[in-house]
Enzyme design. Structure first.
Site, PDB file in Angstrom:
ATOM      1  N   LEU A  95       0.822  -1.210   0.000  1.00  5.45           N
ATOM      2  CA  LEU A  95       0.000   0.000   0.000  1.00  5.45           C
ATOM      3  C   LEU A  95       0.858   1.263   0.000  1.00  5.45           C
ATOM      4  O   LEU A  95       0.400   2.318  -0.415  1.00  5.45           O
ATOM      5  CB  LEU A  95      -0.958  -0.004   1.203  1.00  5.45           C
ATOM      6  CG  LEU A  95      -2.005  -1.121   1.185  1.00  5.45           C
ATOM      7  CD1 LEU A  95      -2.842  -1.090   2.455  1.00  5.45           C
ATOM      8  CD2 LEU A  95      -2.895  -1.036  -0.052  1.00  5.45           C
ATOM      9  N   HIS A 136       5.841 -10.003   5.232  1.00  8.63           N
ATOM     10  CA  HIS A 136       5.914  -8.688   4.588  1.00  8.63           C
ATOM     11  C   HIS A 136       5.648  -7.582   5.619  1.00  8.63           C
ATOM     12  O   HIS A 136       6.376  -6.587   5.682  1.00  8.63           O
ATOM     13  CB  HIS A 136       4.879  -8.658   3.450  1.00  8.63           C
ATOM     14  CG  HIS A 136       4.735  -7.345   2.754  1.00  8.63           C
ATOM     15  ND1 HIS A 136       5.113  -7.145   1.450  1.00  8.63           N
ATOM     16  CD2 HIS A 136       4.216  -6.161   3.173  1.00  8.63           C
ATOM     17  CE1 HIS A 136       4.839  -5.887   1.099  1.00  8.63           C
ATOM     18  NE2 HIS A 136       4.296  -5.281   2.129  1.00  8.63           N
TER      19      HIS A 136
END
Length: 173
Positions: A95, A136
């Protein structure tokens, strides 16, 4: 409340995040805001530094099967306590690096320990997309982005695109 997501390059995305001493109602509200922000984006994971908070907090929900209920997870101080030797490769995005994707190889399974919203220690083994996502997001807490796994040329190319995107957004604001 939906919070603005920082875009790479931003120095806050490269910082090592502070551990959380105790789960407080304020941190519970922050986690709720992070889930709202993640779902709105839309994404499957979000780390506190992505909204400018350098604390060890991530949220994720990788439940994608039609008909399955969402499974939002909130993790304070998550740590990987075991990784499989088997590896898997996923095309990752972020994002904080919109519309950029690259294949990243990571352990196929991980065991993670964290504090939940209730302040109690939890542990779970993740595989597939869940394993990739949790790794992640934990990387974010250590100042590492998925593009750090790429070669320097590809990393520079993506960074230049993000700098251009930030300039365009600043002009529009």
């Amino acid at each position: 409340m939906i919070r603005p997501i920082l875009i790479h390059p931003d120095p806050r995305l490269k910082k090592l995040c502070e551990p959380i001493a105790a789960v407080t109602p304020e941190l519970g509200k922050l986690a709720e805001d992070m889930l709202d922000t993640m779902y709105d984006a839309p994404g499957i994971g979000l780390a506190a530094p992505q909204i400018g908070v350098t604390r060890r907090l991530i949220v994720l929900d990788c439940e994608k099967e039609p008909g399955h209920s969402p499974r939002p997870l909130v993790m304070f101080n998550p740590e990987i306590i075991w990784s499989s030797e088997d590896l898997s490769t996923y095309e990752e995005g972020c994002l904080s690096i919109p519309d950029q994707y690259a294949e990243v190889e990571r352990p196929a399974e991980v065991q993670v320990r964290w504090l939940g919203l209730d302040g109690k220690l939890q542990e779970e083994q993740f595989s597939g997309l869940w394993a990739t996502c949790v790794q992640h997001e934990i990387d974010h807490l250590n100042g590492k982005l998925f593009i750090d796994f790429l070669g320097p040329l590809k990393r520079q190319m993506i960074t230049r695109r993000m700098e251009k995107l930030k300039r365009e957004r600043a002009r529009q604001a």
